[in-house]
Design an enzyme around this catalytic site. Structure first.
Site, PDB file in Angstrom:
ATOM      1  CB  CYS A  12      -0.855   0.023   1.253  1.00  7.79           C
ATOM      2  SG  CYS A  12      -1.865  -1.446   1.427  1.00  7.79           S
ATOM      3  N   GLY A  38      -0.839   0.539  -5.160  1.00  9.16           N
ATOM      4  CA  GLY A  38      -2.109  -0.115  -4.888  1.00  9.16           C
ATOM      5  C   GLY A  38      -3.201   0.519  -5.712  1.00  9.16           C
ATOM      6  CG  ASN A 112       3.097   0.157   3.160  1.00 11.77           C
ATOM      7  OD1 ASN A 112       4.158   0.629   2.832  1.00 11.77           O
ATOM      8  ND2 ASN A 112       2.660  -0.977   2.659  1.00 11.77           N
ATOM      9  N   GLY A 113       2.045  -2.406   5.353  1.00 11.33           N
ATOM     10  CA  GLY A 113       2.876  -3.460   5.932  1.00 11.33           C
ATOM     11  C   GLY A 113       2.056  -4.636   6.399  1.00 11.33           C
ATOM     12  CB  CYS A 247      11.176  -3.916   1.692  1.00  9.64           C
ATOM     13  SG  CYS A 247      10.598  -4.839   0.267  1.00  9.64           S
ATOM     14  CE1 TYR A 253       6.906  -4.989 -10.640  1.00 11.61           C
ATOM     15  CE2 TYR A 253       6.029  -5.120  -8.411  1.00 11.61           C
ATOM     16  CZ  TYR A 253       5.828  -5.063  -9.774  1.00 11.61           C
ATOM     17  OH  TYR A 253       4.559  -5.079 -10.270  1.00 11.61           O
ATOM     18  CB  SER A 294       9.786  -2.491 -12.812  1.00 10.67           C
ATOM     19  OG  SER A 294       9.292  -3.664 -13.406  1.00 10.67           O
ATOM     20  CG  ASP A 356      11.317  -8.977 -15.836  1.00  7.48           C
ATOM     21  OD1 ASP A 356      11.134  -7.811 -15.409  1.00  7.48           O
ATOM     22  OD2 ASP A 356      10.390  -9.788 -15.975  1.00  7.48           O
ATOM     23  CG  ASP A 357      11.392  -6.255 -11.970  1.00  9.42           C
ATOM     24  OD1 ASP A 357      10.890  -6.989 -11.127  1.00  9.42           O
ATOM     25  OD2 ASP A 357      10.748  -5.769 -12.927  1.00  9.42           O
ATOM     26  CB  CYS A 393       7.182 -11.229   1.599  1.00 12.54           C
ATOM     27  SG  CYS A 393       7.193  -9.681   2.535  1.00 12.54           S
ATOM     28  CB  CYS A 448      14.252  -7.045   4.579  1.00 16.18           C
ATOM     29  SG  CYS A 448      13.388  -8.633   4.572  1.00 16.18           S
ATOM     30  CB  CYS A 451      11.432 -12.736  -0.555  1.00 14.56           C
ATOM     31  SG  CYS A 451      12.039 -11.124  -1.035  1.00 14.56           S
TER      32      CYS A 451
HETATM   33  P1  AMP Z   1       6.037 -13.726 -12.884  1.00 15.93           P
HETATM   34  O1  AMP Z   1       5.478 -13.662 -14.233  1.00 15.93           O
HETATM   35  O2  AMP Z   1       5.060 -14.316 -11.882  1.00 15.93           O
HETATM   36  O3  AMP Z   1       7.384 -14.380 -12.805  1.00 15.93           O
HETATM   37  O4  AMP Z   1       6.212 -12.226 -12.394  1.00 15.93           O
HETATM   38  C1  AMP Z   1       7.376 -11.533 -12.715  1.00 15.93           C
HETATM   39  C2  AMP Z   1       7.055 -10.085 -12.889  1.00 15.93           C
HETATM   40  O5  AMP Z   1       6.290  -9.599 -11.804  1.00 15.93           O
HETATM   41  C3  AMP Z   1       8.315  -9.273 -12.956  1.00 15.93           C
HETATM   42  O6  AMP Z   1       8.374  -8.761 -14.256  1.00 15.93           O
HETATM   43  C4  AMP Z   1       8.161  -8.180 -11.927  1.00 15.93           C
HETATM   44  O7  AMP Z   1       8.220  -6.930 -12.571  1.00 15.93           O
HETATM   45  C5  AMP Z   1       6.809  -8.372 -11.306  1.00 15.93           C
HETATM   46  N1  AMP Z   1       6.823  -8.543  -9.818  1.00 15.93           N
HETATM   47  C6  AMP Z   1       7.834  -8.878  -9.020  1.00 15.93           C
HETATM   48  N2  AMP Z   1       7.436  -9.001  -7.729  1.00 15.93           N
HETATM   49  C7  AMP Z   1       6.117  -8.723  -7.708  1.00 15.93           C
HETATM   50  C8  AMP Z   1       5.104  -8.673  -6.677  1.00 15.93           C
HETATM   51  N3  AMP Z   1       5.369  -8.989  -5.421  1.00 15.93           N
HETATM   52  N4  AMP Z   1       3.870  -8.320  -7.038  1.00 15.93           N
HETATM   53  C9  AMP Z   1       3.571  -8.048  -8.289  1.00 15.93           C
HETATM   54  N5  AMP Z   1       4.472  -8.101  -9.307  1.00 15.93           N
HETATM   55  C10 AMP Z   1       5.726  -8.436  -9.039  1.00 15.93           C
HETATM   56 FE1  SF4 Z   2      10.745  -7.033   1.022  1.00 11.53          FE
HETATM   57 FE2  SF4 Z   2      11.339  -9.572   0.496  1.00 11.53          FE
HETATM   58 FE3  SF4 Z   2      11.790  -8.562   2.931  1.00 11.53          FE
HETATM   59 FE4  SF4 Z   2       9.297  -8.949   2.064  1.00 11.53          FE
HETATM   60  S1  SF4 Z   2      10.841 -10.539   2.481  1.00 11.53           S
HETATM   61  S2  SF4 Z   2      10.078  -7.148   3.132  1.00 11.53           S
HETATM   62  S3  SF4 Z   2       9.483  -8.470  -0.128  1.00 11.53           S
HETATM   63  S4  SF4 Z   2      12.782  -7.966   0.992  1.00 11.53           S
END
Ligand code: AMP
Ligand code: SF4
Length: 474
Positions: A12, A38, A112-113, A247, A253, A294, A356-357, A393, A448, A451
């Protein structure tokens, strides 16, 4: 089935302002800049003549405030939130800020959290007679404040209540006399303090300050409670600062590239991630392309460091919603298809590095590899600007369950095989820390990384539930 229904939860965004005649209007612009955090609900509460006024609803900020609502919100102080909801958290009653009216004073809260001992505290409060109106953890704080009625000063009641919470929380609270702002002892979620003329502002990200012309002052410190009232700003502590653990996914991302977290610009950090990746791997290729939006910063960094030219190999449609909120894998895959298109002239006959990120379920990467090959790419090398996501997470980012994360329990080669790429490279955890600008010592690094590493910076309670699992326990 439940697993299929779960979406990946985005966090959020919260905003607060004290001491401006156009408080609600400014909160609107602030929340608009935080919209990426959000998209499912938004709300603003103002304080005027000892009353709290609220407007909130489901949808985007400009949908909730599409008429004259802002002008109805009078007052010189406001808090607001943009919200992503899990399945269990849908419904107007869960849209924040929440408002609590009581004989000891009215209170509004946005958060938020994720509070990891919320289930435990809630059970305890319910046994003592508290009746909850929502499914939200935020309400736990309000009940705890109410329960400490024996403590005369409101700020002490708030401090006592905050000290009982464990996990990740960035709170904005509005009472009839003050705006209060709190950050959890590990500082897991970003929260910045700023100044706009004589008014004080707080926001999840500094991009909200830029849009309203406010100056960023500093981050709210771990374990700090800031009280802003007619006498000015006072900083107190409700808990000693624990090891800082911001985080890392914010840098990877979530946050907007123009935001700074703890003084570190997000675009620059992502660009350094890309450069670091180019140092960690040697790929022979003709073009580098990033997955919009991103990953563009990391792709530029990779290109600069590797010397392989950056090209616009993928285009994103502005008018398609987020991929993750599609209910089934099949629909999610179609979502990716609708959202991204390859630029054939750029990739045809080329060896492509696709940056990709992150990889969560692997849906995006697999689909894009296929798409680029169909558009004529001879090789597709996938380069990910973060380490493999292997653990859930517990701090408000619903990174699903282990079983949904493609990298959990698999080697990089196995993941590569699943997404059908010619090669796959992840950034090392040390490389991520270094790129963010923190120490590359994994312990006490200020970030952190749970994950990615499975090592959590706080206790995880036996009754801790992930945000998307909350429907199971209640
Ligand atoms: P996926 O297709 O499930 O592997 O999602 C990967 C994509 O989701 C990446 O391109 C990221 O930009 C995006 N992403 C990464 N973490 C999250 C998240 N927690 N919630 C939504 N999108 C995410
Ligand atoms: Fe962020 Fe990952 Fe830590 Fe969750 S577990 S607070 S997504 S770094």
């Amino acid at each position: 089935m439940l697993a299929e229904l779960r979406g990946l939860n985005e966090e959020c965004g919260v905003f607060g302002i004290w001491g401006h005649v156009d408080a609600a209007q400014i909160a609107y612009y602030g929340l608009h800049a935080l919209q990426h955090r959000g998209q499912e609900g938004a709300g603003i509460v103002t304080q005027h003549e000892k009353h709290l006024h609220v407007v909130k609803g489901e949808g985007l900020v400009n949908e909730v405030f599409s008429g004259n609502e802002i002008n109805e919100l009078k007052g010189q102080a406001a808090i607001g939130q943009v919200r992503y909801t899990t399945d269990n958290g849908r419904g107007i009653e869960n849209v924040q800020p929440l408002v609590f009216r009581s004989t000891t004073g009215n209170l509004s809260v946005a958060h938020n959290g994720n509070i990891v001992n919320a289930a435990e505290l809630r059970e305890h409060l319910e046994r003592q007679g508290s009746i909850f109106q929502t499914n939200s953890d935020t309400e736990v704080l309000a009940h705890l404040i109410k329960k400490s009625n024996g403590t005369p000063r409101q700020r002490d009641r708030v401090k006592k209540a905050l000290s009982m919470l464990k996990g990740a929380f960035a709170f904005v609270l509005l009472t009839e006399e003050s705006l209060m702002v709190a950050q959890d002892p590990n500082g897991l979620r970003p929260l910045a303090l700023g100044k706009m003329g004589d008014a004080w502002v707080v926001a999840s990200e500094t991009c909200a300050f830029d849009i309203i012309g406010a100056e960023s002052i500093r981050s709210v410190e771990p374990g700090e409670l800031i009280i802003i009232n007619k006498d000015g700003l006072h900083s107190e502590r409700f808990a000693p600062a624990a090891d800082a653990a911001m985080c890392s996914m914010e840098y990877v991302y979530f946050a907007r590239p123009d935001s700074n977290i703890d003084g570190i610009n997000i675009h620059s950090a992502r660009k350094r991630c890309g450069k670091q990746l180019a140092r960690e791997v040697n790929i022979e290729a003709d073009v580098v392309t990033g997955v919009p939006d991103s990953s563009i910063s990391a792709a530029i960094g990779f290109s600069e460091e590797s010397g392989i030219p950056y090209e616009l190999g993928l285009i994103k449609s502005r008018y398609v919603g987020r991929t993750f909120i599609q209910p089934s894998q099949e629909l999610r895959e179609q979502g990716v298809k609708m959202k991204l298109s390859p630029v054939r002239q750029v990739v045809n006959g080329k060896r492509v590095v696709m940056v990709d990120d992150s990889i969560v379920r692997g849906t995006t990467s697999k689909r894009i590899v296929k798409m680029l090959k169909e558009a004529g790419a001879t090789e597709v090398h996938v380069v990910i600007a973060s380490p493999p996501l292997v653990s859930p997470c517990f701090y408000g980012v619903d990174i699903s369950t282990d079983s949904e994360l493609i990298a959990t329990g698999k080697t990089v080669e196995e993941v590569r095989d699943l997404i059908e790429a010619d090669s796959l490279t992840f950034l090392s955890p040390e490389g991520l820390l270094k790129s963010i600008g923190r120490s590359d010592e994994m312990k006490n690094c200020g970030q952190c990384l749970a994950c990615f590493t499975g090592e959590y910076p706080t206790e995880i309670y036996t009754d801790t539930v992930l945000p998307h699992e909350k429907e199971i326990v209640r």
